[in-house]
Design a protein around this motif. Sequence first.
Motif, PDB file in Angstrom:
ATOM      1  N   UNK C 470      45.154 -11.689  13.865  1.00  0.00           N
ATOM      2  CA  UNK C 470      44.843 -10.827  13.768  1.00  0.00           C
ATOM      3  C   UNK C 470      45.885  -9.565  12.645  1.00  0.00           C
ATOM      4  N   UNK C 471      46.796 -10.445  11.229  1.00  0.00           N
ATOM      5  CA  UNK C 471      47.031  -9.517  11.421  1.00  0.00           C
ATOM      6  C   UNK C 471      45.696  -9.768   9.588  1.00  0.00           C
ATOM      7  N   UNK C 472      45.474 -10.880   9.569  1.00  0.00           N
ATOM      8  CA  UNK C 472      44.272 -10.380   8.813  1.00  0.00           C
ATOM      9  C   UNK C 472      43.247  -9.842   8.992  1.00  0.00           C
ATOM     10  N   UNK C 473      43.151  -9.198   9.872  1.00  0.00           N
ATOM     11  CA  UNK C 473      42.339  -7.728  10.609  1.00  0.00           C
ATOM     12  C   UNK C 473      42.647  -6.824  10.166  1.00  0.00           C
ATOM     13  N   UNK C 474      44.206  -7.087  10.301  1.00  0.00           N
ATOM     14  CA  UNK C 474      44.674  -5.150  10.419  1.00  0.00           C
ATOM     15  C   UNK C 474      45.073  -5.384   8.495  1.00  0.00           C
ATOM     16  N   UNK C 475      45.134  -6.300   8.482  1.00  0.00           N
ATOM     17  CA  UNK C 475      45.753  -6.028   6.240  1.00  0.00           C
ATOM     18  C   UNK C 475      44.031  -5.783   6.011  1.00  0.00           C
ATOM     19  N   UNK C 476      43.211  -5.790   6.378  1.00  0.00           N
ATOM     20  CA  UNK C 476      41.834  -5.962   6.430  1.00  0.00           C
ATOM     21  C   UNK C 476      41.181  -4.092   6.229  1.00  0.00           C
ATOM     22  N   UNK C 477      41.795  -3.741   6.960  1.00  0.00           N
ATOM     23  CA  UNK C 477      41.936  -2.087   7.332  1.00  0.00           C
ATOM     24  C   UNK C 477      42.232  -1.306   7.213  1.00  0.00           C
ATOM     25  N   UNK C 478      44.004  -1.951   7.054  1.00  0.00           N
ATOM     26  CA  UNK C 478      44.863  -0.951   6.562  1.00  0.00           C
ATOM     27  C   UNK C 478      45.170  -1.713   5.455  1.00  0.00           C
ATOM     28  N   UNK C 479      45.827  -1.130   4.533  1.00  0.00           N
ATOM     29  CA  UNK C 479      45.937  -1.704   3.183  1.00  0.00           C
ATOM     30  C   UNK C 479      46.559  -1.543   2.707  1.00  0.00           C
ATOM     31  N   UNK C 480      47.242  -0.119   2.994  1.00  0.00           N
ATOM     32  CA  UNK C 480      48.201   0.615   1.839  1.00  0.00           C
ATOM     33  C   UNK C 480      49.091   0.407   1.614  1.00  0.00           C
ATOM     34  N   UNK C 481      50.074  -0.943   2.272  1.00  0.00           N
ATOM     35  CA  UNK C 481      51.548  -1.598   1.982  1.00  0.00           C
ATOM     36  C   UNK C 481      51.394  -1.952   0.537  1.00  0.00           C
ATOM     37  N   UNK C 482      50.344  -3.449   1.139  1.00  0.00           N
ATOM     38  CA  UNK C 482      50.055  -5.098  -0.088  1.00  0.00           C
ATOM     39  C   UNK C 482      49.916  -4.336  -1.510  1.00  0.00           C
ATOM     40  N   UNK C 483      48.975  -2.530  -0.684  1.00  0.00           N
ATOM     41  CA  UNK C 483      47.931  -2.550  -1.804  1.00  0.00           C
ATOM     42  C   UNK C 483      49.292  -1.504  -2.965  1.00  0.00           C
ATOM     43  N   UNK C 484      49.907  -0.642  -2.037  1.00  0.00           N
ATOM     44  CA  UNK C 484      51.109  -0.015  -3.066  1.00  0.00           C
ATOM     45  C   UNK C 484      51.619  -1.008  -3.710  1.00  0.00           C
ATOM     46  N   UNK C 485      52.600  -2.083  -2.947  1.00  0.00           N
ATOM     47  CA  UNK C 485      53.201  -3.103  -3.958  1.00  0.00           C
ATOM     48  C   UNK C 485      52.334  -3.744  -4.593  1.00  0.00           C
ATOM     49  N   UNK C 486      51.030  -4.641  -4.871  1.00  0.00           N
ATOM     50  CA  UNK C 486      50.478  -4.490  -5.787  1.00  0.00           C
ATOM     51  C   UNK C 486      50.477  -4.257  -7.164  1.00  0.00           C
ATOM     52  N   UNK C 487      50.253  -2.530  -5.901  1.00  0.00           N
ATOM     53  CA  UNK C 487      49.552  -1.725  -7.923  1.00  0.00           C
ATOM     54  C   UNK C 487      51.230  -1.598  -8.362  1.00  0.00           C
ATOM     55  N   UNK C 488      52.296  -1.134  -8.321  1.00  0.00           N
ATOM     56  CA  UNK C 488      53.403  -0.564  -8.777  1.00  0.00           C
ATOM     57  C   UNK C 488      53.560  -1.670  -9.314  1.00  0.00           C
ATOM     58  N   UNK C 489      53.520  -2.693  -8.857  1.00  0.00           N
ATOM     59  CA  UNK C 489      53.804  -3.384  -9.838  1.00  0.00           C
ATOM     60  C   UNK C 489      53.375  -4.579 -11.010  1.00  0.00           C
ATOM     61  N   UNK C 490      51.825  -4.183 -10.285  1.00  0.00           N
ATOM     62  CA  UNK C 490      50.957  -4.885 -11.536  1.00  0.00           C
ATOM     63  C   UNK C 490      51.202  -3.609 -12.661  1.00  0.00           C
ATOM     64  N   UNK C 491      51.507  -2.492 -12.309  1.00  0.00           N
ATOM     65  CA  UNK C 491      51.661  -1.329 -13.313  1.00  0.00           C
ATOM     66  C   UNK C 491      53.354  -2.357 -14.369  1.00  0.00           C
ATOM     67  N   UNK C 492      54.180  -2.014 -13.433  1.00  0.00           N
ATOM     68  CA  UNK C 492      55.444  -2.560 -14.159  1.00  0.00           C
ATOM     69  C   UNK C 492      55.158  -3.548 -15.296  1.00  0.00           C
ATOM     70  N   UNK C 493      54.996  -4.617 -15.122  1.00  0.00           N
ATOM     71  CA  UNK C 493      53.880  -5.810 -15.191  1.00  0.00           C
ATOM     72  C   UNK C 493      53.568  -5.571 -16.617  1.00  0.00           C
ATOM     73  N   UNK C 494      52.687  -5.035 -16.671  1.00  0.00           N
ATOM     74  CA  UNK C 494      51.541  -4.306 -17.109  1.00  0.00           C
ATOM     75  C   UNK C 494      52.731  -3.793 -18.475  1.00  0.00           C
ATOM     76  N   UNK C 495      53.191  -2.967 -18.164  1.00  0.00           N
ATOM     77  CA  UNK C 495      54.461  -2.132 -18.843  1.00  0.00           C
ATOM     78  C   UNK C 495      55.155  -2.234 -19.679  1.00  0.00           C
TER      79      UNK C 495
END
Lengths: 118, 489, 498
Positions: C470-495
Amino acid sequence: MEFLGIYHYWVFAVLLMIGFYAVVAKVNLVKKLIGLSVFQSAVFLLYITMSKVSGGTAPIFQKGEVDQIFSNPLPQVLILTAIVVGISTTALGLGIVVRIKEEYGTIEEHEIQEIDRR
Amino acid sequence: MNPQLLILAALGVPLTGALLIGLAGRLNDNLREAITLVTAGLLIACVWSLLPLVYGGGRPGVELFEVLPGITVAFKVEPLGMMFAALASGLWLVNSIYSIGYMRGNREQKQTRFYVMFAVSLAATMGIAFAGNLFTLFLFYEALTLSTYPLVSHKGDQKTVRSARVYLGILISASIGLLLPAIIWTYSVTGTGDFTAGGILRGHVEGPAVGLLLGLFVFGAAKAAVMPVHRWLPAAMVAPTPVSALLHAVAVVKAGVFTITKVIVYVFGVDFLFAEPSSSWLFYAAAFTIIAASLVALRQQNIKRLLAYSTVAQLSYVVMAAAILKPLAEVGAAIHMLAHAFGKITLFFAAGAIYTASKKTELGQLRGIGRRMPITMTAFTIGALSMIGVPPTAGFVSKWYILAGAFQADNYVAIATIIISTALNAAYFLPIVYMAWFEKDNTPPDQAHGEAPFATLLALSITAALTIAFFIYSAPAYELEAQLVRWAP
Amino acid sequence: MIALENHLPVLQVVVPMLMAPLVVLLRPRGLAWAAAAASSLMSLVIAIQLVAGVLSGTDYSYALGGWEAPYGIELQVDDFSALVLLLVTAASSIALLAGKASLDQAIEQHRQPLFFSAWLLVLAGLAGILVSADAFNIFVFMEISSLASYVIVAGGTDRRALPAVFKYLIMGTIGATFYLIGIGLVYMMTGTLNLADMELRIHEVADQRPILVAAGFITVGLALKAAVFPLHVWLPNAYTYAPHAVSVFLAACATKVSLYVLLRFDFVVFQQNLLGHELQFAAFLMPLAVLAILVGSAVAIYEYNLKRLLAYSSVAQIGYILLGASLVSIGGLTASLLHMFNHALAKGALFLAVMGLAMRFAQLDLRNLGGAARHMPWTAAAMAVAGLSLIGIPGTAGFISKWYLVDAALDKGIPGLALVAVIVAGSLMAVVYIWRIVEALWFAEETENTPQGVREAPAAMLALIWLAALANIYFGLVTELPRELATVSAESLLGHLP
């Protein structure tokens, strides 16, 4: 003679390759582990070599001496840790070889593969 | 009730129904089927009470949540979707009645799974019909593919599983391989995927890229069965007949042409596409499919496979009509979805009734069957006439509009295609009708049979009546769908 | 609490590391498992707090023993490490909780305390890699986790695990030694081991050959550990013959931690400083990623052993993660990090379901699993759901990262289209191998090898299998947590790029 001036790096490289060759080419598992040990030891030498400062001594303050030159102690400390890791790896590897011998009755890689294929 | 709630209820009702059917399946068969019928009735109530609002020009919508920035799960009801939803929900009730007769009559296995997955498929269909943007549409499009898979593979033997593999393989591959890239492409150039009157792509893509993108959409929506991605439809005929009837004559295939029409009208925009020469191939692809599928149908000996190829041809009528890119033709496309649905479901019901009563599946076995099964064969005849487009049947109405649209566009290729295909339709349907009524019965005496169970007869009589009724009274449908193009600037 | 809050980074390592020797002493039945599970859960709680902390902008820098960097060892937790920490601790916890019954089957009672002790050491080592900001420290933790994971992989009853582990040990050690050579060379040129300090100092010597050699050694060494194609040969057998719970744990997160180090090292230390490194990095990894996707998936299609099939699929999925990173763009990196998270969800759930099946079916060969769905419908259904996520069907977690990946590839113009084709081909191959599993479970006939009296997996295990599905479905619809972590990490790596 630049070549001789960095000969210890050549020792490192040659040892590294000897070890690597043994890991890749030997079919006896214990010989592979010996190769792995040689491989790791080569790296230890690399660290020790780089920490050496010409004319440097062990980094211990001596009373009355000024302007002492020390070898860099940090890589030596690091490599102490790495040696511990190396020993653990070898020990664990040998442990696994013993278990393989118990289960398969051989420690030759191709014979083990032969048995598994059956 | 407020329209937002109704939209959500249209999804929630069949899903809840599925759950209850699953639970009831362990207790009692009658209870299970009662729940199916009640669920279907409730769904009709929900969907049809949206009709007056949309008819009056209302476009109710609801946004659930944001999956990614700019990408939401959202619903918006517009005329095309409204009609599709009303059609599918209405026929589900009829089909459920039929299913009960068919499944019991044939003593099918795993009936509970069958009814559960049917309800889930309907929920997915509602999601497609009401989808407010491309992402939501795609979400439910895939849900429909997956939820129909257990229905297609229902029998569970080697041959069925192999066919079901073709079914799933083509539908999933096309949707992931072509439709999804098309959708991502659209989102990435326009920043949105909302269905907007007049289209969203104008000014974002031009030249051959338009034709390419259109191709990705058309072949990606493989449910529309435009050749060469039509192979799944004959493969799907291994399913029990109620599945072929509702899903592979109405819900699933219409979801395909619905997607294409919707993309043409709301994503590209009719005028934009008309002005772009690189998009004209679609028209020819559809015309080719019509003729080719009709020719293939001529050679079929199995009733259901013949109907499947006839469906392939009829679906391309819709695609071709949409591709004529003139207002009347778009309306014709929408109306043909409706008209074909009534006729084709009747034909499938009849084929299923014949199978239930006599286990006959081949055309050659139908000689003289009209005297043994008069009601079934009357309905079959009506359905066949509708496919050909003879008055007084529904097929005539939609062909009229499509032809009118073709004249509007001075598109003589379309006119010729329609004329040729009408002749071909007649060539493969009329011999069956003739054989059934006028040839001598050759059934061995030990295999004598009468009519199919009452529930199946009831269902096919209703749809046959609808086929005729639609000829007499189709004005509301026309006026609803006319809004489709009146919108466009 | 304020004081404890500041110590969270070190606690992440200390808790499992201190518990490990204690667990050895817990002889009574089941106690070792309980203690291990409890301390793993505690790690999970710490990780969740760290995630909450980094999301609210807290900077977790921790000078170990009060010695300030660059002289002391620094621990640091940012969005990227918090994301992976969450994965590691969650995978460990759910594998332990769900795996009780399975592990009881695989490991004799008297060896269990030792086994769980090793398990906690793996956890401590992985957590250590993630919190450390010191290159040598990372090496030490890497070896702690590797050595302990050799032990737990070989811990089961299947003797074929032993040669598999031996291969794993040899290749893992070579990888780690390469990494050691690399940081030795960097240290030789810069005199520092702290990553941030290294970044500043490496600039002056960036044109020297040892730095280039170091970059090569470090990348290859870590690629070996991360099972990047074609250095993946240790992975399939190790996952296949490990006890099932261990497969859950390691498949979900072990290679991702090595990828984490690889990305962090390359982006923070080398990327800005080495002339043309950006190009070399992409040119080196992108072909490997493409090959990994195509070859890994193709092998999976022809594989009959369920666990090895999933292992080869992991090789392909590592390819997706690398592909995103090798685009060297915000979108690509975000996709890559998201896929780390989402693939862990999907593969974790799949291996959990495999564990459920293995409770009843001794042989996990697709040809012998006929009738499984009839007797274990819930387990089989969970496997189907997780499989859909692995394919990337919309509404599941796997879809989100594929979307980002395609979007990022499209940004690259015409070559990007070729990459999209590869991604699509990979997804279609995933459809094939997942559907082979589904057909084997749902439609195949029972064979004479089908065991008698098959019934559903134990309830507790089933509940956790479904939690993961069910976590697979939940994170397929409510994506904020991993998305935010990933975006910020990507920005800081590319920074760190100019």
